[in-house]
Design a protein around this motif. Structure first.
Motif, PDB file in Angstrom:
ATOM      1  N   PHE A  67       0.818  -1.209   0.031  1.00 39.39           N
ATOM      2  CA  PHE A  67       0.223  -0.020   0.150  1.00 39.39           C
ATOM      3  C   PHE A  67       0.866   1.251   0.205  1.00 39.39           C
ATOM      4  O   PHE A  67       0.709   2.234  -0.887  1.00 39.39           O
ATOM      5  N   VAL A  68       1.653   1.085   1.006  1.00 36.22           N
ATOM      6  CA  VAL A  68       2.795   2.504   1.073  1.00 36.22           C
ATOM      7  C   VAL A  68       3.449   2.619  -0.176  1.00 36.22           C
ATOM      8  O   VAL A  68       3.599   3.927  -0.740  1.00 36.22           O
ATOM      9  N   ALA A  69       3.999   1.641  -0.809  1.00 39.80           N
ATOM     10  CA  ALA A  69       4.653   1.512  -2.236  1.00 39.80           C
ATOM     11  C   ALA A  69       3.719   2.362  -3.192  1.00 39.80           C
ATOM     12  O   ALA A  69       4.216   3.399  -4.116  1.00 39.80           O
ATOM     13  N   HIS A  70       2.578   1.713  -3.181  1.00 39.31           N
ATOM     14  CA  HIS A  70       1.659   2.205  -4.253  1.00 39.31           C
ATOM     15  C   HIS A  70       1.108   3.873  -4.115  1.00 39.31           C
ATOM     16  O   HIS A  70       1.038   4.758  -4.906  1.00 39.31           O
ATOM     17  N   TYR A  71       1.139   4.280  -2.740  1.00 42.79           N
ATOM     18  CA  TYR A  71       0.565   5.419  -2.354  1.00 42.79           C
ATOM     19  C   TYR A  71       1.802   6.524  -2.671  1.00 42.79           C
ATOM     20  O   TYR A  71       1.593   7.512  -3.272  1.00 42.79           O
ATOM     21  N   GLN A  80      -9.092   5.259  -5.709  1.00 41.52           N
ATOM     22  CA  GLN A  80      -9.836   4.329  -6.461  1.00 41.52           C
ATOM     23  C   GLN A  80      -8.674   3.034  -6.935  1.00 41.52           C
ATOM     24  O   GLN A  80      -9.054   1.935  -6.872  1.00 41.52           O
ATOM     25  N   PHE A  81      -7.479   3.618  -7.298  1.00 42.54           N
ATOM     26  CA  PHE A  81      -6.700   2.508  -7.822  1.00 42.54           C
ATOM     27  C   PHE A  81      -6.213   1.749  -6.619  1.00 42.54           C
ATOM     28  O   PHE A  81      -6.280   0.569  -6.662  1.00 42.54           O
ATOM     29  N   LEU A  82      -5.838   2.272  -5.385  1.00 40.87           N
ATOM     30  CA  LEU A  82      -5.756   1.739  -4.419  1.00 40.87           C
ATOM     31  C   LEU A  82      -6.882   0.718  -3.856  1.00 40.87           C
ATOM     32  O   LEU A  82      -6.422  -0.529  -3.416  1.00 40.87           O
ATOM     33  N   SER A  83      -7.874   1.206  -3.862  1.00 40.31           N
ATOM     34  CA  SER A  83      -8.957   0.143  -3.430  1.00 40.31           C
ATOM     35  C   SER A  83      -9.213  -0.994  -4.409  1.00 40.31           C
ATOM     36  O   SER A  83      -9.321  -2.154  -3.979  1.00 40.31           O
ATOM     37  N   ASP A  84      -9.131  -0.723  -5.704  1.00 41.28           N
ATOM     38  CA  ASP A  84      -9.234  -1.755  -6.659  1.00 41.28           C
ATOM     39  C   ASP A  84      -7.877  -2.759  -6.555  1.00 41.28           C
ATOM     40  O   ASP A  84      -8.182  -4.041  -6.719  1.00 41.28           O
ATOM     41  N   GLU A  85      -6.697  -2.124  -6.796  1.00 42.65           N
ATOM     42  CA  GLU A  85      -5.603  -2.951  -6.932  1.00 42.65           C
ATOM     43  C   GLU A  85      -5.584  -3.878  -5.459  1.00 42.65           C
ATOM     44  O   GLU A  85      -4.959  -4.983  -5.629  1.00 42.65           O
ATOM     45  N   MET A  86      -5.779  -3.441  -4.597  1.00 40.73           N
ATOM     46  CA  MET A  86      -5.389  -3.998  -3.328  1.00 40.73           C
ATOM     47  C   MET A  86      -6.745  -4.638  -2.573  1.00 40.73           C
ATOM     48  O   MET A  86      -6.716  -5.340  -1.723  1.00 40.73           O
ATOM     49  N   GLU A  87      -7.663  -4.698  -3.192  1.00 34.03           N
ATOM     50  CA  GLU A  87      -8.995  -5.302  -3.015  1.00 34.03           C
ATOM     51  C   GLU A  87      -9.482  -4.754  -1.440  1.00 34.03           C
ATOM     52  O   GLU A  87      -9.600  -5.523  -0.639  1.00 34.03           O
TER      53      GLU A  87
END
Length: 173
Positions: A67-71, A80-87
């Motif tokens: 999560f931190v890396a994506h953030y 929305q990307f974080l919600s979708d990508e990480m479910e």
């Protein structure tokens, strides 16, 4: 310092360094001491996650690091990307994004002083962000961050400064 895991955890009872079981995520003190002429083990034990941002999380350490890396690597909008990508539900994304912002602000206040950037032939990008504490967007309810990055050279120089307002006088100073 930033709430991450430590390789050395001192015993809260006798101050010796605990043995860490990474598999079980526990730190245990094995120090032997004499008590009433009997050799006794200190026996202190706690989770290595205690006092860290991982404590009481429903996410695994791997999920949090991902999560931190994506953030940090994705430009807004990213929720929305974080919600979708990480479910993850949006409530978890909101909570962890807030934690990331808080850690960034604390680190920035501790690590970065008055760095001067720019100069002849240098490109400097500047922007501002509202690190809002409340869900209701009321005037003066947020915490503004003003920042800049100097592109090019051996490494990018940057600054982040918390500001109360974003008027021209404040930002030019």
């Amino acid at each position: 310092m930033h709430g991450c895991l430590s390789d050395e955890i001192p015993c809260h009872h006798c101050k010796s360094i605990c043995t860490i079981d990474w598999e079980a995520k526990r730190a245990t003190c094995n120090r032997m001491e004499m008590i009433n002429e009997r050799e006794m083990q200190c026996g202190f034990s706690e989770s290595i996650l205690s006092g860290t941002l991982f404590q009481n999380s429903q996410l695994s350490i791997q999920q949090i690091i991902t999560f931190v890396a994506h953030y940090l690597s994705r430009a807004p909008p990213r929720y929305q990307f974080l919600s979708d990508e990480m479910e993850l539900p949006t409530s978890s994304v909101t909570k962890w994004a807030s934690i990331c912002r808080d850690v960034i602000l604390k680190w920035e206040q501790m690590e970065v002083g008055n760095i001067k950037i720019g100069g002849p032939g240098k490109i400097v990008e500047i922007d501002k962000a509202d690190f809002l504490k409340s869900k209701r967007k009321r005037k003066n309810d947020g915490r503004w961050i003003f920042g800049g990055i100097e592109r090019g050279g051996d490494k990018n120089k940057y600054f982040l400064i918390p500001v109360e307002t974003t008027d021209a006088d404040t930002l030019l100073n």
